[in-house]
Scaffold this active site. Structure first.
Site, PDB file in Angstrom:
ATOM      1  N   ASP A 162      37.277  54.728  67.709  1.00 44.13           N
ATOM      2  CA  ASP A 162      36.614  53.723  68.465  1.00 44.13           C
ATOM      3  C   ASP A 162      37.843  52.890  68.832  1.00 44.13           C
ATOM      4  O   ASP A 162      38.587  52.187  68.175  1.00 44.13           O
ATOM      5  CB  ASP A 162      35.738  52.969  67.450  1.00 44.13           C
ATOM      6  CG  ASP A 162      35.007  51.893  68.301  1.00 44.13           C
ATOM      7  OD1 ASP A 162      35.586  51.406  69.260  1.00 44.13           O
ATOM      8  OD2 ASP A 162      33.793  51.590  68.028  1.00 44.13           O
ATOM      9  N   HIS A 163      37.862  53.271  70.315  1.00 50.89           N
ATOM     10  CA  HIS A 163      39.516  52.842  70.643  1.00 50.89           C
ATOM     11  C   HIS A 163      39.303  50.924  70.744  1.00 50.89           C
ATOM     12  O   HIS A 163      40.403  50.656  70.750  1.00 50.89           O
ATOM     13  CB  HIS A 163      39.781  53.175  72.425  1.00 50.89           C
ATOM     14  CG  HIS A 163      38.987  52.711  73.236  1.00 50.89           C
ATOM     15  ND1 HIS A 163      37.711  52.922  73.578  1.00 50.89           N
ATOM     16  CD2 HIS A 163      39.405  51.764  74.250  1.00 50.89           C
ATOM     17  CE1 HIS A 163      37.277  52.145  74.689  1.00 50.89           C
ATOM     18  NE2 HIS A 163      38.459  51.372  75.226  1.00 50.89           N
ATOM     19  N   HIS A 167      31.492  50.022  69.856  1.00 51.23           N
ATOM     20  CA  HIS A 167      32.559  48.878  70.170  1.00 51.23           C
ATOM     21  C   HIS A 167      32.015  47.674  69.700  1.00 51.23           C
ATOM     22  O   HIS A 167      32.674  47.021  68.894  1.00 51.23           O
ATOM     23  CB  HIS A 167      33.173  48.776  71.538  1.00 51.23           C
ATOM     24  CG  HIS A 167      33.551  50.186  72.175  1.00 51.23           C
ATOM     25  ND1 HIS A 167      34.165  51.012  71.519  1.00 51.23           N
ATOM     26  CD2 HIS A 167      33.461  50.678  73.537  1.00 51.23           C
ATOM     27  CE1 HIS A 167      34.504  52.008  72.158  1.00 51.23           C
ATOM     28  NE2 HIS A 167      33.951  51.766  73.527  1.00 51.23           N
TER      29      HIS A 167
HETATM   30  C1  BG6 Z   1      34.365  53.401  76.779  1.00 52.25           C
HETATM   31  C2  BG6 Z   1      33.096  53.496  77.540  1.00 52.25           C
HETATM   32  O1  BG6 Z   1      34.088  53.536  75.729  1.00 52.25           O
HETATM   33  O2  BG6 Z   1      34.928  52.071  77.008  1.00 52.25           O
HETATM   34  C3  BG6 Z   1      33.312  53.274  79.131  1.00 52.25           C
HETATM   35  O3  BG6 Z   1      32.650  55.141  77.578  1.00 52.25           O
HETATM   36  C4  BG6 Z   1      33.947  51.706  79.208  1.00 52.25           C
HETATM   37  O4  BG6 Z   1      31.853  53.293  79.937  1.00 52.25           O
HETATM   38  C5  BG6 Z   1      35.156  51.713  78.190  1.00 52.25           C
HETATM   39  O5  BG6 Z   1      34.083  51.657  80.556  1.00 52.25           O
HETATM   40  C6  BG6 Z   1      35.600  50.098  78.191  1.00 52.25           C
HETATM   41  O6  BG6 Z   1      36.937  50.562  77.640  1.00 52.25           O
HETATM   42  P1  BG6 Z   1      37.979  49.180  77.784  1.00 52.25           P
HETATM   43  O7  BG6 Z   1      38.807  49.568  77.063  1.00 52.25           O
HETATM   44  O8  BG6 Z   1      38.257  49.046  79.527  1.00 52.25           O
HETATM   45  O9  BG6 Z   1      37.047  47.793  77.833  1.00 52.25           O
END
Ligand code: BG6
Length: 504
Positions: A197-198, A260
């Site tokens: 989960d980045h 997230h």
């Molecule tokens: C991803 C989603 O997990 O997170 C995308 O699939 C989204 O739709 C992205 O744009 C948002 O990541 P960040 O790091 O730019 O907030």
């Protein structure tokens, strides 16, 4: 000292822990995620001296490329997407140990060739290297790849560690997640599995834990007695780009809330773990998820954007985006009112919202404290007293701010809110690493603290499944909002009387 530190005393202690010698294999090696995030993250780790001394990379993908063609593609992707301008020497050294395997993910031949290359790298280095397999493919291939790795004896390696890193989405509902867990865990042991989960790799997200558990100031007030409400927002200004195929089947709830936003909620609500270690932290997060009652349909909002203006440009509505079916019912905006039914949080509303094509990109957690019980200054004409608000800005401008009531200079006792601010960039004078840099390193190191455990991912779906069912039955109806706006007007209907969303 790393190249990034550059003699700056403020970043002392930011260096990373050592990682064992590793061969990393990326499945889906020519895809969007690999090009935009994974390869640039590897470059930046190399730049910081954070990769192990012996590090090799194998790309696996369907395209029929040579090793050299893949290296050229990787170079181009790194030059285009790296947060730093690549240093040619570092880049050349990284690419030297890059190989490519062309093949489909279900074919035995692909794994036979992969096995040979892995063995060759071991031979060159004279020791069995750790192996990490990164599944950055369409989710349909996750179980296929895992089972093939198992069938070809690649899930274990004598005298070395084998790990598998699995991208999102982990299932599209609870039933699929359970089935995927079952298949993955029939090949690998749970400690070998790293579900990404980045958001957990973002600095400010980890800072939620640091602020809570490294300061005596916050924890005593971190409960229903002092906190009035919490808003968690992940707003994006972008639309769905070229991802209609994925996005229209997913929607905002699955794309961002299930993973997230629920992770942010867990970090905010969990009890202090005994140690900052994988199972201790994850045990506490799972308890939070289990304390959430899935919200009733009237405590949810779903909407999609119509045409509007973004950054001064006219942009199309969701239904006009390329690849979106004209009868799509997919939401590009989701908002929920949740409660965490436990001793600490009972009765506190947690408002979560996310959406594409909103006014600007901002991810933040805003915690509003209860108002003071009595205001002695009222007679002096003070009207500007607001409850304190603590805001973690995850992005952009990562930082934390606390609003306080302060006296306006002058002869009257007039009060207005002022901000006490901590800005990550200013305090540490360094650019935060990308989330993937941290996560790839942790996975190679075998530290699963910032990854989702099997029971955790299933507990997340337990909250989301009933919402998906209600939405599929048309409850509540799908609303609309103009691109570039604050979201649908109806978004505040889930809030308690007197509560309002913060401006995006
Ligand atoms: C991803 C989603 O997990 O997170 C995308 O699939 C989204 O739709 C992205 O744009 C948002 O990541 P960040 O790091 O730019 O907030």
């Amino acid at each position: 000292m790393t190249a990034a530190a550059g003699g700056n005393p403020l970043v002392e202690g930011l260096e990373r822990l050592p990682v064992g010698p590793t061969t990393l294999t990326i499945f889906g090696a020519t895809g969007d995620l690999a090009r935009r995030k994974l390869l640039p993250a590897l470059y930046n780790l190399a730049h910081d001296g954070a990769l192990p001394e012996r590090f090799n990379l194998i790309g696996v993908s369907r395209g029929d490329e040579s090793h050299d063609a893949y290296r050229a593609m990787a170079r181009e992707a790194i030059c285009r997407f790296s947060r730093r301008r690549p240093d040619p020497k570092v880049l050349d050294a990284l690419l030297e140990n890059v190989r490519y395997v062309a093949g489909t993910f279900g074919e035995a031949e692909t794994y036979a060739r992969l096995g040979e290359l892995l063995a060759e790298f071991d031979e060159v280095d004279g020791v069995p290297l750790n192996r990490a397999f990164y599944l950055s493919t369409s989710p349909a291939f996750f179980p296929v790849i895992v089972e093939q790795l198992g069938a070809h004896g690649l899930a274990r390696h004598d005298h070395a560690e084998v790990r598998v890193i699995i991208e999102k989405p982990f299932g599209t509902n609870g039933r699929e997640a359970r089935e995927l867990n079952r298949r993955v865990l029939s090949v690998f042991e749970e400690p070998q599995v790293f579900r990404i989960d980045h958001y957990l790799g973002k600095e400010t997200v980890q800072n939620v834990m640091a602020f809570r558990f490294a300061n005596g100031l916050f924890e005593p007030i971190w409960n229903r007695n002092y906190i009035d409400r919490v808003e968690i927002t992940a707003a994006e200004d972008v639309g769905i780009g070229t991802r209609a195929g994925y996005y229209d089947a997913a929607g905002a709830l699955r794309d961002l809330v299930q993973n997230h936003l629920l992770q942010l909620l867990c970090l905010l609500c969990m009890e202090p773990p005994v140690r900052f270690q994988a199972d201790e932290v994850r045990d506490e997060k799972v308890k939070v998820l289990r304390a959430i009652t899935p919200p009733a349909p009237e405590h949810t909002v779903r909407a999609r954007y119509t045409a509007g203006t973004e950054g001064g440009e006219d942009v199309p509505g969701y239904l006009e985006e390329e690849g979106v079916p004209p009868d799509s019912q997919t939401e590009t905006y989701a908002a929920l009112r949740l409660e965490v039914d436990n001793w600490r949080w009972n009765g506190v509303p947690f408002y979560l919202r996310t959406g594409k094509r909103l006014a600007r990109k901002v991810t933040e957690i805003a915690i509003t404290l209860k108002p003071v019980p009595h205001l002695a200054f009222e007679q002096a004409g003070s009207v500007g007293v607001q409850p304190n608000q603590l805001v973690y800005t995850v992005q952009p401008n990562e930082g934390v701010s606390l609003s306080l009531g302060a006296k306006i200079p002058g002869t009257r006792m007039a009060i207005r809110p002022v901000q006490m601010e901590f800005l990550y960039g200013t305090a540490f004078m360094s650019q935060s690493p990308e989330a993937y840099e941290r996560l790839i390193t942790d996975a190679m190191r075998g530290d699963a603290t910032l990854f989702t455990r099997n029971d955790e991912v299933e507990a997340q779906w337990r909250v989301i499944d009933p919402i998906l069912d209600a939405w599929a039955a048309g409850e509540p109806p799908l609303d609309t909002y103009e691109a570039g706006s604050q979201g649908p007007d109806t978004a505040s209907r889930i809030m308690d009387p007197g509560d309002r969303w913060r401006a995006i």
